[in-house]
Design a protein around this motif. Structure first.
Motif, PDB file in Angstrom:
ATOM      1  N   UNK A  99       0.840  -1.197   0.000  1.00 45.64           N
ATOM      2  CA  UNK A  99       0.000   0.000   0.000  1.00 45.64           C
ATOM      3  C   UNK A  99       0.877   1.250   0.000  1.00 45.64           C
ATOM      4  N   UNK A 100       0.269   2.370  -0.377  1.00 45.62           N
ATOM      5  CA  UNK A 100       0.905   3.685  -0.284  1.00 45.62           C
ATOM      6  C   UNK A 100      -0.048   4.599   0.462  1.00 45.62           C
ATOM      7  N   UNK A 101       0.441   5.258   1.498  1.00 50.83           N
ATOM      8  CA  UNK A 101      -0.357   6.263   2.205  1.00 50.83           C
ATOM      9  C   UNK A 101      -0.252   7.557   1.406  1.00 50.83           C
ATOM     10  N   UNK A 137       7.848   0.212  11.136  1.00 50.20           N
ATOM     11  CA  UNK A 137       6.759  -0.723  10.854  1.00 50.20           C
ATOM     12  C   UNK A 137       6.416  -0.854   9.372  1.00 50.20           C
ATOM     13  N   UNK A 138       6.968   0.003   8.528  1.00 51.48           N
ATOM     14  CA  UNK A 138       6.505   0.058   7.146  1.00 51.48           C
ATOM     15  C   UNK A 138       6.668  -1.270   6.417  1.00 51.48           C
ATOM     16  N   UNK A 195      -2.942  11.093   8.947  1.00 53.92           N
ATOM     17  CA  UNK A 195      -2.361  11.105  10.281  1.00 53.92           C
ATOM     18  C   UNK A 195      -1.513  12.339  10.509  1.00 53.92           C
ATOM     19  N   UNK A 196      -1.427  12.771  11.757  1.00 54.77           N
ATOM     20  CA  UNK A 196      -1.881  12.101  12.971  1.00 54.77           C
ATOM     21  C   UNK A 196      -3.344  12.365  13.359  1.00 54.77           C
ATOM     22  N   UNK A 253      -2.900   7.155  14.872  1.00 55.16           N
ATOM     23  CA  UNK A 253      -3.164   6.914  13.458  1.00 55.16           C
ATOM     24  C   UNK A 253      -1.901   6.404  12.776  1.00 55.16           C
ATOM     25  N   UNK A 254      -2.020   5.228  12.189  1.00 53.64           N
ATOM     26  CA  UNK A 254      -0.874   4.496  11.633  1.00 53.64           C
ATOM     27  C   UNK A 254      -1.247   4.025  10.230  1.00 53.64           C
ATOM     28  N   UNK A 255      -0.315   4.048   9.283  1.00 55.81           N
ATOM     29  CA  UNK A 255      -0.631   3.585   7.921  1.00 55.81           C
ATOM     30  C   UNK A 255      -1.200   2.173   7.838  1.00 55.81           C
ATOM     31  N   UNK A 256      -0.937   1.338   8.831  1.00 58.60           N
ATOM     32  CA  UNK A 256      -1.491  -0.021   8.797  1.00 58.60           C
ATOM     33  C   UNK A 256      -3.022  -0.003   8.768  1.00 58.60           C
TER      34      UNK A 256
END
Length: 258
Positions: free
Chosen positions: A5-7, A26-27, A208-209, A221-224
């Motif tokens: 994925x791409x945020x 975490x990416x 995010x955030x 708020x996290x990209x996951x």
């Protein structure tokens, strides 16, 4: 699902250094290929530039968030000069737009200075051949559409879009992209937009955030979170999740990197 994925819209510079470190660490684990980190103003743009130089997975966009007092002429000149100087390192002009929520708090705030300011950013995006990332919701969106049409901008990204069905049709016909946030899991308005808007003109983001409610209440708020967003998009579109992942990734890759 082990899909990348791409945020497409995050304010990485607004996280604490500890939170930034966690997100970057975490990416790989959460299959996040890149972060499009948008800016609030010149100082924010400088921070995002520095972050992008430290980690190539961070793609910096330079801009001025409209939900604040407008720039002075000198401040605008400084920001435009910074963009021009660092255009090779700038993924897009953004975040820019109109102050919908600020004017909801104070109806006496005139919109005209913000329209003039936005037009300057649109012209800069055209001059530098960069995409533009837009904050334009509800009745502000048609104003922005008219400006984009006037200047024949070719890559427009309306982040966290909210607006009328008429405006959605206009945007879709013009080829504009929108991005969807994790609030799709609990906001009927966003679910309706996803149902109606072409998946071929859609991306995903966290913003995010900015915090979210529902299943994300009290969580950083996290990209996951995007993985759950995509699962919901697939459910609404009545499509296989794997196909939706592939389309959204390709959309974002072609929009920003081609």
């Amino acid at each position: 699902m082990n899909k990348w994925i791409i945020d497409s819209h995050i304010h990485l510079d607004l996280y604490s250094m500890e939170e930034q470190a966690i997100i970057l660490q975490d990416m790989e684990k959460h299959h996040v290929k890149a972060l499009i980190s948008v800016s609030q103003h010149l100082a924010s743009s400088k921070t995002n530039l520095a972050l992008s130089q430290q980690d190539k997975r961070i793609k910096a966009a330079f801009g001025f968030h409209p939900e604040q007092a407008p720039l002075t002429e000198n401040e605008l000149a400084d920001l435009l000069l910074f963009m021009k100087k660092h255009q090779a390192e700038m993924i897009a002009v953004g975040e820019v737009g109109l102050p919908y929520y600020l004017r909801k708090e104070d109806a006496a705030i005139p919109i005209e200075p913000y329209i003039e300011l936005l037009e300057q950013f649109i012209q800069q995006a055209a001059a530098l051949n960069k995409p533009i990332i837009l904050h334009a919701v509800y009745e502000d969106a048609p104003i922005v559409c008219a400006l984009l049409e006037k200047h024949s901008i070719t890559k427009e990204h309306f982040h966290w879009f909210k607006g009328s069905q008429e405006t959605r049709k206009r945007m879709a016909a013009n080829g504009y992209f929108i991005s969807i946030t994790p609030d799709i899991l609990y906001e009927r308005e966003i679910q309706d937009i996803v149902k109606q808007y072409p998946l071929s003109q859609m991306m995903v983001e966290t913003d995010g955030p900015w915090p979210f409610a529902g299943p994300f209440s009290k969580a950083i708020t996290h990209p996951q979170m995007i993985h759950r967003t995509i699962a919901e998009i697939a459910f609404i579109k009545k499509m296989e999740a794997e196909e939706v992942y592939d389309i959204l990734y390709k959309n974002t890759e072609q929009f920003y990197f081609n």
